[in-house]
Design an enzyme around this catalytic site. Structure first.
Site, mmCIF file in Angstrom:
data_model
loop_
_atom_site.group_PDB
_atom_site.id
_atom_site.type_symbol
_atom_site.label_atom_id
_atom_site.label_comp_id
_atom_site.label_asym_id
_atom_site.label_seq_id
_atom_site.Cartn_x
_atom_site.Cartn_y
_atom_site.Cartn_z
ATOM 1 N N TYR A 37 0.895 -1.268 0.077
ATOM 2 C CA TYR A 37 -0.069 0.059 -0.034
ATOM 3 C C TYR A 37 0.615 1.166 -0.002
ATOM 4 C CZ TYR A 37 1.223 0.426 5.247
ATOM 5 O OH TYR A 37 1.880 0.723 6.157
ATOM 6 N N PHE A 75 2.231 9.829 3.351
ATOM 7 C CA PHE A 75 2.653 9.645 4.837
ATOM 8 C C PHE A 75 3.247 8.204 4.944
ATOM 9 C CE2 PHE A 75 -1.793 8.619 4.846
ATOM 10 C CZ PHE A 75 -1.911 7.172 5.172
ATOM 11 N N ASP A 76 2.938 7.388 4.136
ATOM 12 C CA ASP A 76 3.557 5.818 4.126
ATOM 13 C C ASP A 76 3.574 5.186 2.868
ATOM 14 O OD1 ASP A 76 4.595 3.639 5.417
ATOM 15 O OD2 ASP A 76 2.839 3.032 6.411
ATOM 16 N N ILE A 84 -8.218 0.866 9.736
ATOM 17 C CA ILE A 84 -9.454 1.804 10.022
ATOM 18 C C ILE A 84 -10.410 0.976 9.043
ATOM 19 C CG2 ILE A 84 -7.899 3.624 10.084
ATOM 20 C CD1 ILE A 84 -7.751 3.974 7.080
ATOM 21 N N TYR A 99 -9.229 8.211 10.459
ATOM 22 C CA TYR A 99 -8.824 8.623 11.927
ATOM 23 C C TYR A 99 -9.391 9.372 12.775
ATOM 24 C CZ TYR A 99 -4.702 5.963 10.052
ATOM 25 O OH TYR A 99 -3.954 5.238 9.501
ATOM 26 N N PHE A 122 -5.550 6.045 -0.629
ATOM 27 C CA PHE A 122 -4.655 4.736 -0.530
ATOM 28 C C PHE A 122 -4.647 4.097 -1.911
ATOM 29 C CE2 PHE A 122 -5.327 4.864 4.143
ATOM 30 C CZ PHE A 122 -4.174 4.913 4.668
#
Length: 222
Positions: A104, A123-124, A144, A170, A191
């Site tokens: 991901y 962020f990732d 989530i 979140y 994502f």
């Protein structure tokens, strides 16, 4: 002879009159054309001005949000989750208790701050840490709700883009993780997720049901 001169004079006056009328008509027509051209120019200028005003009234953050909400591409569920299949898989779909493997990449945008790319702030990315995908037990792992809903209908080999509203992400909490950018409260998440494997074998489920030795020592029996 007198009559001849008189006729010639009449003819000349007639020609002059016709020429005068034609000149006036041409001048009037030219004036109308110029007026229409000027009117068109004014209208065009007003249209461009209105378009410029509309653009100036839309902030970069609002334009990014519109980019993220392109309904032509995404399907929106009743919960508000937006999905777009980049690649449709042909393998198994995950069921509760299955061990799944995913790669991901994630971006966020609160649509409040300026200076982000259209795609949001990354962020990732699991591939930044190597070729090994993330493994988790579907339906039991603490992930989530947007992931739970979006993964359910995926098939192995598929790649899907999610846009997750705050209520499925979140929420109103700021999220901080070591070595990663913090995600502001009420952020939308985007994502791209690849479903690499779904392991639903009984052997794997049996193995996962057995507590790890370390957890046995940590458990209090008294």
């Amino acid at each position: 002879m007198m009559n001849l001169r008189k006729n010639c004079l009449t003819i000349c006056l007639t020609i002059l009159a016709i020429s005068f009328e034609l000149t006036n008509a041409f001048t009037l027509s030219s004036a109308i054309v110029v007026v229409h051209k000027n009117a068109d120019a004014v209208l065009t200028k007003q249209s461009l001005s209105a378009s410029a005003d509309d653009a100036s009234n839309t902030s970069p953050a609002e334009r990014r949000k519109k980019y993220w909400e392109k309904d032509i591409v995404f399907e929106t569920s009743g919960s508000g989750l937006m999905t777009n299949d980049i690649v449709v898989g042909d393998g198994d779909s995950p069921a509760e208790g299955d061990l799944i493997s995913v790669h991901y990449a994630g971006w966020y945008d609160s649509f409040k701050e300026e200076g982000y790319e259209t795609s949001g702030k990354k962020f990732d990315n699991s591939r930044d840490r190597g070729d090994e995908p993330l493994q988790l037990i579907y339906g039991k792992a603490q992930i989530i709700e947007g992931w739970n809903e979006g993964l359910k209908s995926m098939k192995v080999g598929g790649k899907r883009e999610f846009i997750i509203p705050p209520n499925l992400g979140y929420g109103d909490k700021e999220v901080k993780a070591p070595g990663m950018p913090s995600i502001p409260a009420n952020s939308y998440l985007r994502f791209e997720i690849e479903l690499v494997e779904v392991d639903n074998s009984m052997l794997t489920k049996f193995r996962l049901a057995i507590p790890a030795p370390s957890s046995l020592f940590e458990k209090s029996f008294f």
